[in-house]
Write a protein that holds these residues in place. Sequence first.
Motif, PDB file in Angstrom:
ATOM      1  N   HIS A   1     -18.216  11.427   4.733  1.00 23.85           N
ATOM      2  CA  HIS A   1     -18.679  12.515   5.598  1.00 23.85           C
ATOM      3  C   HIS A   1     -19.227  13.702   4.815  1.00 23.85           C
ATOM      4  O   HIS A   1     -19.789  14.630   5.412  1.00 23.85           O
ATOM      5  CB  HIS A   1     -17.531  12.991   6.486  1.00 23.85           C
ATOM      6  N   ARG A   2     -19.109  13.706   3.501  1.00 27.60           N
ATOM      7  CA  ARG A   2     -19.476  14.879   2.698  1.00 27.60           C
ATOM      8  C   ARG A   2     -20.974  14.872   2.382  1.00 27.60           C
ATOM      9  O   ARG A   2     -21.393  14.532   1.280  1.00 27.60           O
ATOM     10  CB  ARG A   2     -18.645  14.905   1.414  1.00 27.60           C
ATOM     11  N   MET A   3     -21.767  15.291   3.350  1.00 31.75           N
ATOM     12  CA  MET A   3     -23.215  15.356   3.143  1.00 31.75           C
ATOM     13  C   MET A   3     -23.834  16.266   4.201  1.00 31.75           C
ATOM     14  O   MET A   3     -23.373  16.312   5.343  1.00 31.75           O
ATOM     15  CB  MET A   3     -23.852  13.967   3.169  1.00 31.75           C
ATOM     16  N   ARG A   4     -24.886  16.982   3.787  1.00 29.51           N
ATOM     17  CA  ARG A   4     -25.629  17.834   4.707  1.00 29.51           C
ATOM     18  C   ARG A   4     -26.938  17.186   5.150  1.00 29.51           C
ATOM     19  O   ARG A   4     -27.629  17.722   6.005  1.00 29.51           O
ATOM     20  CB  ARG A   4     -25.946  19.183   4.044  1.00 29.51           C
ATOM     21  N   SER A   5     -27.275  16.063   4.551  1.00 27.64           N
ATOM     22  CA  SER A   5     -28.490  15.323   4.939  1.00 27.64           C
ATOM     23  C   SER A   5     -28.087  13.877   5.241  1.00 27.64           C
ATOM     24  O   SER A   5     -28.479  12.953   4.529  1.00 27.64           O
ATOM     25  CB  SER A   5     -29.533  15.378   3.818  1.00 27.64           C
ATOM     26  N   PRO A   6     -27.277  13.664   6.287  1.00 28.78           N
ATOM     27  CA  PRO A   6     -26.687  12.334   6.512  1.00 28.78           C
ATOM     28  C   PRO A   6     -27.701  11.259   6.889  1.00 28.78           C
ATOM     29  O   PRO A   6     -27.505  10.090   6.544  1.00 28.78           O
ATOM     30  CB  PRO A   6     -25.698  12.582   7.650  1.00 28.78           C
ATOM     31  N   TRP A   7     -28.777  11.622   7.578  1.00 28.26           N
ATOM     32  CA  TRP A   7     -29.734  10.593   7.997  1.00 28.26           C
ATOM     33  C   TRP A   7     -30.391   9.947   6.784  1.00 28.26           C
ATOM     34  O   TRP A   7     -30.424   8.716   6.652  1.00 28.26           O
ATOM     35  CB  TRP A   7     -30.801  11.208   8.911  1.00 28.26           C
ATOM     36  N   ARG A   8     -30.922  10.765   5.899  1.00 28.17           N
ATOM     37  CA  ARG A   8     -31.628  10.234   4.730  1.00 28.17           C
ATOM     38  C   ARG A   8     -30.695   9.414   3.844  1.00 28.17           C
ATOM     39  O   ARG A   8     -31.035   8.315   3.390  1.00 28.17           O
ATOM     40  CB  ARG A   8     -32.205  11.388   3.916  1.00 28.17           C
ATOM     41  N   GLN A   9     -29.506   9.942   3.583  1.00 27.95           N
ATOM     42  CA  GLN A   9     -28.609   9.260   2.658  1.00 27.95           C
ATOM     43  C   GLN A   9     -28.082   7.958   3.252  1.00 27.95           C
ATOM     44  O   GLN A   9     -27.890   6.967   2.533  1.00 27.95           O
ATOM     45  CB  GLN A   9     -27.464  10.193   2.272  1.00 27.95           C
ATOM     46  N   SER A  10     -27.860   7.939   4.556  1.00 24.21           N
ATOM     47  CA  SER A  10     -27.425   6.697   5.202  1.00 24.21           C
ATOM     48  C   SER A  10     -28.528   5.645   5.166  1.00 24.21           C
ATOM     49  O   SER A  10     -28.262   4.455   4.951  1.00 24.21           O
ATOM     50  CB  SER A  10     -27.013   6.983   6.643  1.00 24.21           C
ATOM     51  N   ASP A  11     -29.762   6.070   5.380  1.00 23.59           N
ATOM     52  CA  ASP A  11     -30.880   5.121   5.291  1.00 23.59           C
ATOM     53  C   ASP A  11     -31.004   4.556   3.886  1.00 23.59           C
ATOM     54  O   ASP A  11     -31.206   3.339   3.712  1.00 23.59           O
ATOM     55  CB  ASP A  11     -32.187   5.814   5.690  1.00 23.59           C
ATOM     56  N   TYR A  12     -30.913   5.397   2.871  1.00 25.37           N
ATOM     57  CA  TYR A  12     -31.043   4.901   1.500  1.00 25.37           C
ATOM     58  C   TYR A  12     -29.907   3.958   1.127  1.00 25.37           C
ATOM     59  O   TYR A  12     -30.108   2.988   0.381  1.00 25.37           O
ATOM     60  CB  TYR A  12     -31.128   6.081   0.524  1.00 25.37           C
ATOM     61  N   THR A  13     -28.711   4.209   1.654  1.00 22.79           N
ATOM     62  CA  THR A  13     -27.593   3.296   1.425  1.00 22.79           C
ATOM     63  C   THR A  13     -27.908   1.920   1.994  1.00 22.79           C
ATOM     64  O   THR A  13     -27.686   0.888   1.338  1.00 22.79           O
ATOM     65  CB  THR A  13     -26.318   3.857   2.064  1.00 22.79           C
ATOM     66  N   GLN A  14     -28.435   1.879   3.215  1.00 20.75           N
ATOM     67  CA  GLN A  14     -28.790   0.599   3.830  1.00 20.75           C
ATOM     68  C   GLN A  14     -29.922  -0.092   3.073  1.00 20.75           C
ATOM     69  O   GLN A  14     -29.883  -1.309   2.844  1.00 20.75           O
ATOM     70  CB  GLN A  14     -29.225   0.829   5.272  1.00 20.75           C
ATOM     71  N   LEU A  15     -30.946   0.664   2.707  1.00 18.74           N
ATOM     72  CA  LEU A  15     -32.083   0.075   2.006  1.00 18.74           C
ATOM     73  C   LEU A  15     -31.647  -0.592   0.706  1.00 18.74           C
ATOM     74  O   LEU A  15     -32.039  -1.736   0.419  1.00 18.74           O
ATOM     75  CB  LEU A  15     -33.119   1.165   1.717  1.00 18.74           C
ATOM     76  N   ALA A  16     -30.848   0.110  -0.086  1.00 20.09           N
ATOM     77  CA  ALA A  16     -30.382  -0.454  -1.356  1.00 20.09           C
ATOM     78  C   ALA A  16     -29.529  -1.691  -1.125  1.00 20.09           C
ATOM     79  O   ALA A  16     -29.660  -2.707  -1.830  1.00 20.09           O
ATOM     80  CB  ALA A  16     -29.596   0.608  -2.134  1.00 20.09           C
ATOM     81  N   ARG A  17     -28.675  -1.626  -0.118  1.00 20.60           N
ATOM     82  CA  ARG A  17     -27.789  -2.751   0.182  1.00 20.60           C
ATOM     83  C   ARG A  17     -28.595  -3.974   0.616  1.00 20.60           C
ATOM     84  O   ARG A  17     -28.273  -5.117   0.255  1.00 20.60           O
ATOM     85  CB  ARG A  17     -26.822  -2.312   1.283  1.00 20.60           C
ATOM     86  N   ASN A  18     -29.657  -3.747   1.373  1.00 22.71           N
ATOM     87  CA  ASN A  18     -30.461  -4.880   1.840  1.00 22.71           C
ATOM     88  C   ASN A  18     -31.360  -5.443   0.753  1.00 22.71           C
ATOM     89  O   ASN A  18     -31.671  -6.644   0.757  1.00 22.71           O
ATOM     90  CB  ASN A  18     -31.276  -4.460   3.064  1.00 22.71           C
ATOM     91  N   TYR A  19     -31.796  -4.626  -0.207  1.00 19.97           N
ATOM     92  CA  TYR A  19     -32.478  -5.172  -1.385  1.00 19.97           C
ATOM     93  C   TYR A  19     -31.524  -6.058  -2.175  1.00 19.97           C
ATOM     94  O   TYR A  19     -31.935  -7.070  -2.756  1.00 19.97           O
ATOM     95  CB  TYR A  19     -32.979  -4.042  -2.276  1.00 19.97           C
ATOM     96  N   TRP A  20     -30.281  -5.705  -2.209  1.00 21.85           N
ATOM     97  CA  TRP A  20     -29.265  -6.455  -2.966  1.00 21.85           C
ATOM     98  C   TRP A  20     -28.933  -7.770  -2.265  1.00 21.85           C
ATOM     99  O   TRP A  20     -28.867  -8.820  -2.895  1.00 21.85           O
ATOM    100  CB  TRP A  20     -28.021  -5.565  -3.106  1.00 21.85           C
ATOM    101  N   ARG A  21     -28.748  -7.723  -0.944  1.00 25.38           N
ATOM    102  CA  ARG A  21     -28.270  -8.891  -0.206  1.00 25.38           C
ATOM    103  C   ARG A  21     -29.392  -9.769   0.331  1.00 25.38           C
ATOM    104  O   ARG A  21     -29.244 -10.991   0.407  1.00 25.38           O
ATOM    105  CB  ARG A  21     -27.434  -8.430   0.990  1.00 25.38           C
ATOM    106  N   GLU A  22     -30.470  -9.148   0.759  1.00 24.84           N
ATOM    107  CA  GLU A  22     -31.507  -9.896   1.469  1.00 24.84           C
ATOM    108  C   GLU A  22     -32.722 -10.106   0.570  1.00 24.84           C
ATOM    109  O   GLU A  22     -32.629 -10.803  -0.431  1.00 24.84           O
ATOM    110  CB  GLU A  22     -31.863  -9.158   2.767  1.00 24.84           C
ATOM    111  N   ASP A  23     -33.809  -9.487   0.913  1.00 23.13           N
ATOM    112  CA  ASP A  23     -35.075  -9.700   0.211  1.00 23.13           C
ATOM    113  C   ASP A  23     -35.219  -8.675  -0.911  1.00 23.13           C
ATOM    114  O   ASP A  23     -35.299  -7.476  -0.652  1.00 23.13           O
ATOM    115  CB  ASP A  23     -36.219  -9.564   1.211  1.00 23.13           C
TER     116      ASP A  23
END
Length: 537
Positions: free
Chosen positions: A50-72
Motif C-alpha cells: 500500500h506504500r505508494m502515491r502513484s498506485p495505478w502506474r506501479q501496479s501496471d508495471y508490476t503486471q507487465l513485468a510479471r507477464n513478460y516473465w510468465r507469458e510472452d
Amino acid sequence: MRSRIPISGLEEADVAAPRDTQRFRARLTLAIVLVGAALRLVYVDRPLDHRMRSPWRQSDYTQLARNYWREDPNLFHPRIDWRRDGPGLVEMEFPLIPWTAGMLYKLFGYHEAILRALSAALEIASLLLFAGLARRLLPEPAALAATAFYAANPLLIYLSTAMQPEPLMLFFSLLAVLLIVRWDRTGSTATLLLGGAALGGAILAKAPAACLGLVFAFVILRRSGLGALKDLRAWSAAVLALAPPVAWYLWARRFWILYGNSLGLSNENPFLGLDMLRHPGWVLGLLKWETLVVLMPLGWILLLAAFRAPRSATALPFAWLGAAWILLIASAASTADDWAFYYHSIAIAPACLVMGAGIAALCSPEPARVLGLPPGHLRQGVGTALAAAMILLLAAATVVVIRARDSRDDLKMMRACGLLFVKQIPPEGQIVVRGGPTHGRYGNPLAHDRPMLFAWLDRKGFTYADEELSISMLAGMAARGGRYWIAEADELRGPFRREVAEHFRLLDDCEPGYSLYDLQSKPVIGLGPTRGGLDVK
C-alpha cells in the motif's frame, strides 16, 4: 556560423581557482552524489504494497513485468492483467523497464524489488549526468548548490523506487541535454546525432519528453541561425529523435484498436481545453506542485535572482524550464490534478539549474543589484543562507513525501481485503473490479482501468467504469468469464444492495469496505457468506 553568447562559458573562472579549492569542490561534489545515491537506494527492498502515491502506474508495471516473465517475452507485446476476455496486449510507452525486469526474473526469480532497483539505478545515473551538466553551465559554487538541490529533491527520491517510466525518461532527457550542450561547444556531428537519439529514447520512455524538442531547436537555432533549416545534420538528428517514437506509438496503438487496452494514451485526453479557461482553478494546481516538489517556496526567490545571472549561465536552463512549463500547461487537464504530481518531475532539472544560477548571481561581485541588494558580504550571505535553507526545506519535504507515501489507509484496506478474498479465488478465476470515472472534472476523457487488485492478487479479469455499474453489466461480464466481483461499500447502497443480493451469491465480507460476490452463482436463501468476515481497520 553567426556570433553568439555560448550557453556554457563560465569555465574560465573555475580554472583560475587554486588547486586546493578545486580539490575540495571535487570532494564536495562526490559527497553530494554519494548522499543522493544513498537516498535513492534506501527504499528499494520492499514489495508492491500500500506504500505508494502513484498506485495505478506501479501496479501496471508490476503486471507487465510479471507477464513478460510468465507469458510472452516478446518486448513488443506488453500485457496487462485487466485484459477482460482478450490477450491483454496494451497501448503504452516503450516497455523497456518492465521487459528488463521480466528478463531478470528469469535469471534471479520473481522479486518486485528488481523493478525498484532499475528505477534507483536510473535515478543515480541521472544524478551523475546532472552533476556533469551543472559543472558545464554554472560556476563551481553554483554548480554544487544546483547538484545538491537535485540530489535532495523529494519527488526524485520518491521516483527512485517507484515502478514507473519517469526514471528512464529523466535519464534519457538529461543525456540528451548534456549532448546538445556538448555539441554547442564542439560542433561535432556525431554528438548531435547521439543527442537526437537520446531525445528519441526519452520520448519512447514517455511522450512528455517531446517538449525537449524545443530545447534542441533553441540551441541549434542560436548556434546556426536560420541556416540550421538547411543543415542535413540537424534534420538527421530530428529523424533520430522522432522516427523511433512515432513507429512505436503507431505499433502500440493497434492494441487499443484491437483490444481496447491503453495506459492513458488513446483513452485519455490530458490537454488544456477552451472550457478550462473559464475555470482557471487548474492554474493553482500547477503552481501547487511546482512549488511543493520542483522549486519549493524559496526557489521562486532564487528564480528571480537568476534573471541577474550571466546569460551564459541562464540561457539554456530558462529555455529548458520554459519548455517543461509549456508541456505542463498544455496538458493541464491531467498535470493540474493531484494524482499527476509525478509529471512535474520533467521540470526539476532545469529548475535546479535556474536556482543554481540564482545563487551565482547573489554571490557574484558584479555591481548590478540582485533582489535589490548591492554587491558585498550581505548579498553573499543571503545567497549562502538561501542555499542552506533550500537544502533544509528539501529534506523536510522529503520526509513529508515519504510519510504521505506510506500513509495510504485506503490502499492498505483494499490490499488486506483483496488478500483475504484471494483465498477463495482459484488461480484461473477472473475477478471483476471497479475502475474509476470516465471523465475528469474538466470533462476530459480519463483512463479508468484501476489495476491495483490485479497486481496484489495476481489474478486476471475485468474492470468497469463508475458510470457503468448495473446488474445487466455484471451479468454481461459473467457471461464473458468474469466471476469474482470485488464490490466496494459505496457501490452497494440502498436498493442496489438488495438487487445485487437477489442475483448473485455473497461469498465474503471484509468490513468496512469490500464484499466478494460470485457472479456465476445464484444466492441461496438463508445462507450467508461462506466464511466469517474480517474487520480490517
